[in-house]
Scaffold this active site. Structure first.
Site, PDB file in Angstrom:
ATOM      1  N   LEU A  10       4.089  -5.583   5.338  1.00  0.00           N
ATOM      2  CA  LEU A  10       5.354  -5.635   4.588  1.00  0.00           C
ATOM      3  C   LEU A  10       5.328  -6.329   3.215  1.00  0.00           C
ATOM      4  O   LEU A  10       5.370  -7.261   3.275  1.00  0.00           O
ATOM      5  CB  LEU A  10       6.417  -6.056   5.671  1.00  0.00           C
ATOM      6  CG  LEU A  10       6.565  -5.365   7.077  1.00  0.00           C
ATOM      7  CD1 LEU A  10       7.528  -6.323   7.696  1.00  0.00           C
ATOM      8  CD2 LEU A  10       7.020  -4.104   6.931  1.00  0.00           C
ATOM      9  N   GLU A  11       5.348  -5.431   2.218  1.00  0.00           N
ATOM     10  CA  GLU A  11       5.047  -5.944   0.916  1.00  0.00           C
ATOM     11  C   GLU A  11       6.254  -6.248   0.209  1.00  0.00           C
ATOM     12  O   GLU A  11       6.426  -6.522  -0.722  1.00  0.00           O
ATOM     13  CB  GLU A  11       4.353  -5.079   0.063  1.00  0.00           C
ATOM     14  CG  GLU A  11       2.754  -4.732   0.677  1.00  0.00           C
ATOM     15  CD  GLU A  11       1.948  -3.532  -0.280  1.00  0.00           C
ATOM     16  OE1 GLU A  11       2.352  -3.515  -1.178  1.00  0.00           O
ATOM     17  OE2 GLU A  11       0.733  -3.264   0.159  1.00  0.00           O
ATOM     18  N   ASN A  12       7.623  -5.996   0.597  1.00  0.00           N
ATOM     19  CA  ASN A  12       8.825  -6.031   0.369  1.00  0.00           C
ATOM     20  C   ASN A  12       9.573  -7.341   0.895  1.00  0.00           C
ATOM     21  O   ASN A  12      10.652  -7.384   1.201  1.00  0.00           O
ATOM     22  CB  ASN A  12       9.601  -5.017   0.350  1.00  0.00           C
ATOM     23  CG  ASN A  12       9.049  -3.719  -0.575  1.00  0.00           C
ATOM     24  OD1 ASN A  12       8.858  -4.032  -1.495  1.00  0.00           O
ATOM     25  ND2 ASN A  12       8.616  -2.524   0.227  1.00  0.00           N
ATOM     26  N   MET A  59       0.899  -1.100   0.078  1.00  0.00           N
ATOM     27  CA  MET A  59      -0.065  -0.212  -0.060  1.00  0.00           C
ATOM     28  C   MET A  59       0.892   1.089  -0.015  1.00  0.00           C
ATOM     29  O   MET A  59       1.865   1.256   0.548  1.00  0.00           O
ATOM     30  CB  MET A  59      -0.891  -0.307   1.332  1.00  0.00           C
ATOM     31  CG  MET A  59      -2.212   0.859   1.180  1.00  0.00           C
ATOM     32  SD  MET A  59      -3.153   0.611   2.542  1.00  0.00           S
ATOM     33  CE  MET A  59      -3.188  -0.948   3.073  1.00  0.00           C
TER      34      MET A  59
END
Length: 562
Positions: free
Chosen positions: A387-389, A1
């Site tokens: 945490l998209e990474n 996001m």
């Protein structure tokens, strides 16, 4: 996001090679059936078995029963296939089974003369039973039974292979009989979100299945279990069955377990809840104060906390200027008011541009300490992991358990993984969720900004449909999470994400399909999940921009689920 929208990642090209959870059922054996497999427990080494490219060996640990088990290791273009020719009778039905663990493991049969079958499971750190059935043709007198792993994956282990059915002339002994129902089921402990159970062992049982209010919630090999993800101050009915290769026993007598009262501020989280992300920035969506958030939202995730120069540590900075002069004092007062109205307000860590890294013991400690400090400063009820990474399952688990020890049993922990993160229990996000299952509130996977993905039936589904929502949710529901720990995350409007928006009607149909078995598309879940937690949206601001159409439609529907 991000301040603009969730990230868009091109997963669809690779996903057809990915693997997902397959739901299997255990067939029924009759009293006259025998196990037609030879050296089924690998007690005689690899006698009667042939493994490709020298991939197989026998080991003394881990074993499920006896003193040996098969270990087979894929390498290069070899998938570590180990096979045996088994004598069978024509026109007969057989139940093929094996216990596996380690890397991805397949079990199958060829040469049946009818339809060859197979089943498989993602990697597992404990023994898991695979089972399927097949029927032989009119002239079939032998079949080939096999196991194999998957290219590039770790070694798998297999033990106690069985081909139960009529004696083909080479069997090793009679099949099992269905065990009796467990006795002595009792409640051995409770918290505000869990009930612990214990019961007496059943002769001949190899495992036990626990049911809550008639729905299967977990399977264990021992005589105790803890059912987590429950609502506080709520009574539940529990039953247990015993299982083995022959099938499942009748259910035990029911007992009632009641969870404790919550320790945190305000009432407990409702059984079915709606989560919404509140934007601490102005990106063109309606700017809101917390007080403006629609009343249908039960959990409000404040997006986002900020990373600091200390590894793993976060802080929170209210964007007063971007939010029209919204002051910290007003913000804190609005949090208290929402809590007084029965809502939970949590701080979200991550987003598309989030740079928080928890990858060692020191950063795990820093994360727990800093999140707890932010909670104390602003009055947040918990934390959302977005945490998209990527994340490290070992150290994020350590961090969240440390935070839980500080905050107590009222802590709210939510997660918002991307679809690719929850395709297999071997993925770090899924591992983390299972590692903290006893303190986890809900996983609201992002069913958007995604390419096509595998469902729990092994078929590929494209985003934007009821099937995409239900078939992917099934992976989590059958992969170890409680229904109360699973929510459906969707954008509130077409402007809230790069792709994947569906109308509230589609969201509600998916919720009904999972909770009640109605409103499904072509995919039908293996069972219903009336305890399903609910739904999530990005964001309350984009919802407000669209006149709160999403929350006005989805909110009452979630709260009206059984």
């Amino acid at each position: 996001m991000s301040p603009h929208r969730r990230s868009l990642r091109p997963w669809s090209g690779a996903v057809t090679a990915a693997l997902a959870l397959t739901v299997t059922t255990v067939g029924q054996a009759s009293a006259a059936d025998v196990n037609n497999a030879r050296n089924a427990g690998f007690e005689s080494g690899l006698s009667d078995w042939t493994c490709s490219a020298g991939s197989g060996t026998t080991v003394s640990s881990p074993v499920r029963t006896g003193a040996a088990a098969l270990q087979a290791t894929p390498s290069g273009q070899d998938n570590a296939r180990c096979a045996q020719s088994v004598r069978v009778k024509p026109n007969s039905t057989y139940t093929l089974g094996a216990w596996v663990r380690g890397g991805y493991a397949y079990l199958g049969v060829t040469g049946t003369g009818t339809t060859d079958v197979s089943t498989w499971t993602p990697d597992s750190s404990s023994w898991k039973q695979l089972s399927t059935t097949f029927t032989t043709g009119s002239s079939t007198t032998s079949v080939t039974v096999y196991t194999h792993g998957w290219y590039g994956q770790s070694a798998y282990y297999a033990d106690d292979v069985s081909v139960f059915g009529p004696d083909g002339g080479g069997g090793t002994g009679p099949g099992p009989t269905i065990p009796s129902a467990p006795s002595g089921l009792n409640v051995s402990g409770t918290t505000s979100s869990s009930v612990s159970l214990a019961w007496n062992a059943v002769s001949g049982a190899t495992g036990y299945t626990v049911y809550r209010d008639g729905t299967k919630v977990t399977a264990v090999s021992g005589t105790s279990a803890t059912v987590t993800g429950l609502a506080a101050s709520t009574s539940y009915s529990f039953q247990v069955t015993a299982t083995n290769g022959a099938g499942e026993s009748p259910k035990s007598a029911a007992v009632t377990g009641t969870t404790n009262k919550p320790n945190g501020p305000g009432p407990a989280l409702p059984k079915h809840a709606v989560t919404g992300y509140w934007q601490n920035f102005d990106n063109g969506a309606t700017v809101q104060k917390l007080a403006d958030v629609q009343a249908q939202y039960d959990i409000i995730a404040v997006a986002f906390a900020d990373a600091t120069s200390t590894p793993g540590a976060v802080t929170f900075n209210l964007d007063s200027a971007g939010l029209g002069g919204y002051t910290v004092d007003q913000f804190k007062a609005d949090i208290r008011a929402k809590q007084a109205a029965g809502k939970k307000v949590i701080v979200s860590v991550g987003g598309e541009r989030g740079t928080v890294a928890v990858n060692d013991a020191a950063s795990a400690t820093n994360f727990a300490n800093s999140v707890y400090s932010v909670m104390q400063t602003y009055g947040f009820d918990g934390v959302d992991i977005d945490l998209e990474n990527g994340l490290n399952a070992t150290y994020m688990t350590q961090a969240l358990r440390s935070l839980s020890a500080k905050a107590g049993s009222s802590l709210i922990i939510t997660m918002a993984p991307q679809t690719i993160d929850m395709q297999s229990t071997s993925n770090s996000y899924f591992q983390t969720a299972l590692n903290i299952k006893d303190i986890l509130t809900v996983v609201n996977m992002q069913y958007y900004n995604s390419g096509s993905m595998l469902g729990c039936d092994g078929k590929v589904y494209s985003q934007g449909s009821v099937d995409f929502l239900t078939a992917l949710a099934c992976i989590q529901l059958e992969g170890g999470l409680a229904p109360s720990q699973v929510g459906l995350g969707l954008p509130a409007s077409t402007r809230g994400a790069g792709s994947g928006y569906v109308s509230p009607t589609v969201v509600n149909n998916a919720l009904d399909c999972l909770a009640k078995g109605t409103g499904c598309g072509s995919f039908k879940p293996p069972r219903t999940y009336p305890g399903l937690r609910g739904a999530m949206t990005w964001s309350t601001n984009w919802d407000a921009t669209a006149g709160n159409a999403w929350s006005n439609a989805v909110g009452p529907h979630v709260h009206g689920l059984p």
